[in-house]
Design a protein around this motif. Structure first.
Motif, PDB file in Angstrom:
ATOM      1  N   UNK A 200       2.107  16.794 -21.514  1.00  0.00           N
ATOM      2  CA  UNK A 200       1.690  15.546 -22.154  1.00  0.00           C
ATOM      3  C   UNK A 200       0.527  14.905 -21.415  1.00  0.00           C
ATOM      4  N   UNK A 201       0.538  14.942 -20.085  1.00  0.00           N
ATOM      5  CA  UNK A 201      -0.556  14.353 -19.310  1.00  0.00           C
ATOM      6  C   UNK A 201      -1.859  15.104 -19.546  1.00  0.00           C
ATOM      7  N   UNK A 202      -1.807  16.432 -19.531  1.00  0.00           N
ATOM      8  CA  UNK A 202      -3.008  17.222 -19.793  1.00  0.00           C
ATOM      9  C   UNK A 202      -3.552  16.974 -21.183  1.00  0.00           C
ATOM     10  N   UNK A 203      -2.661  16.925 -22.154  1.00  0.00           N
ATOM     11  CA  UNK A 203      -3.079  16.652 -23.520  1.00  0.00           C
ATOM     12  C   UNK A 203      -3.687  15.256 -23.629  1.00  0.00           C
ATOM     13  N   UNK A 204      -3.061  14.287 -22.987  1.00  0.00           N
ATOM     14  CA  UNK A 204      -3.587  12.919 -23.039  1.00  0.00           C
ATOM     15  C   UNK A 204      -4.979  12.821 -22.450  1.00  0.00           C
ATOM     16  N   UNK A 205      -5.204  13.513 -21.343  1.00  0.00           N
ATOM     17  CA  UNK A 205      -6.530  13.507 -20.714  1.00  0.00           C
ATOM     18  C   UNK A 205      -7.568  14.113 -21.651  1.00  0.00           C
ATOM     19  N   UNK A 206      -7.233  15.213 -22.291  1.00  0.00           N
ATOM     20  CA  UNK A 206      -8.163  15.852 -23.231  1.00  0.00           C
ATOM     21  C   UNK A 206      -8.380  14.985 -24.474  1.00  0.00           C
ATOM     22  N   UNK A 207      -7.331  14.329 -24.904  1.00  0.00           N
ATOM     23  CA  UNK A 207      -7.401  13.444 -26.070  1.00  0.00           C
ATOM     24  C   UNK A 207      -8.425  12.331 -25.831  1.00  0.00           C
ATOM     25  N   UNK A 208      -8.350  11.703 -24.682  1.00  0.00           N
ATOM     26  CA  UNK A 208      -9.255  10.606 -24.344  1.00  0.00           C
ATOM     27  C   UNK A 208     -10.665  11.133 -24.058  1.00  0.00           C
ATOM     28  N   UNK A 209     -10.753  12.276 -23.412  1.00  0.00           N
ATOM     29  CA  UNK A 209     -12.060  12.827 -23.044  1.00  0.00           C
ATOM     30  C   UNK A 209     -12.938  13.077 -24.267  1.00  0.00           C
ATOM     31  N   UNK A 210     -12.336  13.474 -25.377  1.00  0.00           N
ATOM     32  CA  UNK A 210     -13.142  13.754 -26.562  1.00  0.00           C
ATOM     33  C   UNK A 210     -13.926  12.515 -26.984  1.00  0.00           C
ATOM     34  N   UNK A 211     -13.259  11.375 -27.031  1.00  0.00           N
ATOM     35  CA  UNK A 211     -13.949  10.140 -27.436  1.00  0.00           C
ATOM     36  C   UNK A 211     -15.075   9.798 -26.476  1.00  0.00           C
TER      37      UNK A 211
ATOM     38  N   UNK B  55     -21.935  15.178 -29.293  1.00  0.00           N
ATOM     39  CA  UNK B  55     -21.030  15.884 -30.199  1.00  0.00           C
ATOM     40  C   UNK B  55     -20.928  17.380 -29.897  1.00  0.00           C
ATOM     41  N   UNK B  56     -21.999  17.965 -29.342  1.00  0.00           N
ATOM     42  CA  UNK B  56     -21.949  19.387 -28.998  1.00  0.00           C
ATOM     43  C   UNK B  56     -20.946  19.634 -27.869  1.00  0.00           C
TER      44      UNK B  56
ATOM     45  N   UNK C 297     -14.992  20.699 -26.259  1.00  0.00           N
ATOM     46  CA  UNK C 297     -13.785  20.056 -25.735  1.00  0.00           C
ATOM     47  C   UNK C 297     -12.664  20.024 -26.761  1.00  0.00           C
ATOM     48  N   UNK C 298     -13.005  19.853 -28.040  1.00  0.00           N
ATOM     49  CA  UNK C 298     -11.964  19.753 -29.064  1.00  0.00           C
ATOM     50  C   UNK C 298     -11.181  21.067 -29.187  1.00  0.00           C
ATOM     51  N   UNK C 299     -11.814  22.176 -28.846  1.00  0.00           N
ATOM     52  CA  UNK C 299     -11.084  23.451 -28.831  1.00  0.00           C
ATOM     53  C   UNK C 299     -10.011  23.418 -27.751  1.00  0.00           C
ATOM     54  N   UNK C 300     -10.340  22.881 -26.585  1.00  0.00           N
ATOM     55  CA  UNK C 300      -9.354  22.740 -25.512  1.00  0.00           C
ATOM     56  C   UNK C 300      -8.261  21.756 -25.918  1.00  0.00           C
TER      57      UNK C 300
ATOM     58  N   UNK D 159     -10.465  17.287 -37.409  1.00  0.00           N
ATOM     59  CA  UNK D 159     -11.465  16.636 -36.562  1.00  0.00           C
ATOM     60  C   UNK D 159     -12.443  17.652 -35.981  1.00  0.00           C
ATOM     61  N   UNK D 160     -11.945  18.825 -35.624  1.00  0.00           N
ATOM     62  CA  UNK D 160     -12.820  19.874 -35.093  1.00  0.00           C
ATOM     63  C   UNK D 160     -13.815  20.329 -36.160  1.00  0.00           C
ATOM     64  N   UNK D 161     -13.352  20.481 -37.386  1.00  0.00           N
ATOM     65  CA  UNK D 161     -14.255  20.861 -38.484  1.00  0.00           C
ATOM     66  C   UNK D 161     -15.302  19.776 -38.729  1.00  0.00           C
ATOM     67  N   UNK D 162     -14.878  18.522 -38.655  1.00  0.00           N
ATOM     68  CA  UNK D 162     -15.810  17.412 -38.814  1.00  0.00           C
ATOM     69  C   UNK D 162     -16.823  17.399 -37.667  1.00  0.00           C
ATOM     70  N   UNK D 163     -16.337  17.579 -36.463  1.00  0.00           N
ATOM     71  CA  UNK D 163     -17.206  17.630 -35.284  1.00  0.00           C
ATOM     72  C   UNK D 163     -18.228  18.763 -35.441  1.00  0.00           C
ATOM     73  N   UNK D 164     -17.771  19.934 -35.849  1.00  0.00           N
ATOM     74  CA  UNK D 164     -18.669  21.073 -36.056  1.00  0.00           C
ATOM     75  C   UNK D 164     -19.734  20.736 -37.107  1.00  0.00           C
ATOM     76  N   UNK D 165     -19.309  20.099 -38.196  1.00  0.00           N
ATOM     77  CA  UNK D 165     -20.257  19.726 -39.252  1.00  0.00           C
ATOM     78  C   UNK D 165     -21.299  18.749 -38.733  1.00  0.00           C
ATOM     79  N   UNK D 166     -20.879  17.794 -37.917  1.00  0.00           N
ATOM     80  CA  UNK D 166     -21.815  16.812 -37.365  1.00  0.00           C
ATOM     81  C   UNK D 166     -22.818  17.503 -36.439  1.00  0.00           C
ATOM     82  N   UNK D 167     -22.357  18.433 -35.640  1.00  0.00           N
ATOM     83  CA  UNK D 167     -23.265  19.172 -34.759  1.00  0.00           C
ATOM     84  C   UNK D 167     -24.261  19.972 -35.600  1.00  0.00           C
TER      85      UNK D 167
END
Length: 162
Positions: free
Chosen positions: A86-97, A106-107, A112-115, A148-156
């Motif tokens: 949960x801690x690792x996931x939370x860190x990655x969750x916040x890091x994306x923003x 966004x690139x 990061x969104x893959x991780x 969200x990953x698909x949206x991120x990819x589209x934005x890139x």
């Protein structure tokens, strides 16, 4: 509620506070400014107002999954793995923003969104050792991060290079 409490309110309180902290950090890092407004986005992008309620539900479901797994797991290493996941996931969750909105990369956020997605899959495996219901509660998180990953990819693709 008795399934969530499992005899003690402490896991529910801790999960609720962690969920609030996660949501607050993500909200603080999410800046809707002229840079963001100028990005080209795909026609299928959900409206900006929808993201807050969707993330609120997803974080609530993840907190409930954590409580269910915690209450079912024996004390010791099993609970330690839950905390680590949960801690690792939370860190990655916040890091994306932070990567997407604050650093305006966004690139980098796409990588990061893959991780983040993989961390949710790991979270589901760790929770699944103790709670089948917990895994089901995490499924919307996995699916939404996929969107969200698909949206991120589209934005890139529509706006790069950054």
């Amino acid at each position: 509620m008795s399934g969530l409490l499992g005899g003690s309110a402490a896991p529910v309180i801790v999960a609720a506070l962690a969920g609030i902290a996660l949501a607050a950090a993500g909200a603080w890092l999410t800046v809707i400014d002229p840079w963001y407004a100028a990005l080209r986005v795909p026609a299928w992008k959900p409206p900006d107002w929808a993201f807050g309620p969707i993330w609120t539900v997803i974080i609530g479901l993840a907190a409930a999954a954590g409580v269910l797994a915690w209450n079912a797991a024996p004390a010791g290493p099993a609970r330690t793995w839950l905390l680590v996941a949960f801690a690792g996931n939370g860190a990655l969750h916040v890091a994306w923003s932070g990567l997407f909105f604050r650093l305006r990369r966004p690139d980098w956020a796409l990588a990061e969104v893959a991780a983040l997605w993989l961390s949710i899959a790991v979270l589901m495996l760790v929770v699944g050792r103790h709670s089948g219901t917990g895994v089901l509660l995490l499924l919307p998180y996995l699916l939404w991060v996929g969107v969200a990953a698909c949206l991120n990819w589209s934005i890139v693709r529509l706006n790069g290079p950054f």
